[in-house]
Design a protein around this motif. Structure first.
Motif: not given
Length: 181
Positions: A6-13
């Motif tokens: 849910g973090l920004k920026p997202r850790p996955c593409k």
């Protein structure tokens, strides 16, 4: 556990799966997960029709699962959950029990305990039902806290009749009357 997905920026593409203490990236069908977490178009993966993406090693396509708590199903394309709690591979800390989740598990506090941050770490701490007033002891009894629960004990002069405390009847013995000769 922090939900890194849910973090920004997202850790996955493409897609992200939260795991206890971490996260796993996986790609949409037809893409392959690269070491840096990005997704690369892979025609061979598209043909394999994998649920969570694939790896191509030496020209061989192998579907993959994004978490060690998942394993490839009998069809070799979809991932099925491993119940870590049922396998006995999980040892939860004191006052916690294992609860299986899809792709992972959590250690949840037993009934009568709350998760609290104490001494720099999260621990399950006993709830004092007596001081909080969360008990079913009647007005003629005292509440005593126990680990994970409480007990009721009748006040002096009362006895337990299996449902509540009742007054112990007092028997009056009348003194003998005057004797006549």
């Amino acid at each position: 556990d922090l939900n890194e997905c849910g973090l920004k920026p997202r850790p996955c593409k493409h897609r992200c799966m939260n795991t206890y203490g971490s996260y796993k990236c996986y790609c949409l069908n037809g893409y392959m997960l690269m070491p840096d977490g990005t997704c690369s178009n892979a025609l061979s993966c598209l043909m394999a029709n994998c649920q969570y993406g694939c790896d191509v090693l030496k020209g061989e396509v192998r579907c993959r699962c994004p978490s060690p708590g998942l394993q490839l199903g009998p069809d070799g394309r979809t991932c099925v959950d491993i119940d870590e709690c049922a396998t006995g591979r999980v040892l939860c800390p004191r006052f916690r029990h294992c609860v299986n989740t899809f792709g992972s598990y959590i250690c949840r506090c037993h009934k009568g305990f709350d998760l609290m941050y104490i001494g720099g770490k999260y621990q399950c701490h006993d709830i004092d039902e007596c001081s909080l007033g969360h008990h079913q002891c009647g007005s003629f009894s005292h509440c005593y806290n126990t680990p994970g629960s409480y007990k009721c004990k009748c006040k002096e002069g009362y006895r337990d009749n299996a449902t509540n405390c009742i007054l112990i009847p007092t028997v009056m013995i009348e003194p003998p009357g005057p004797y006549h000769i």
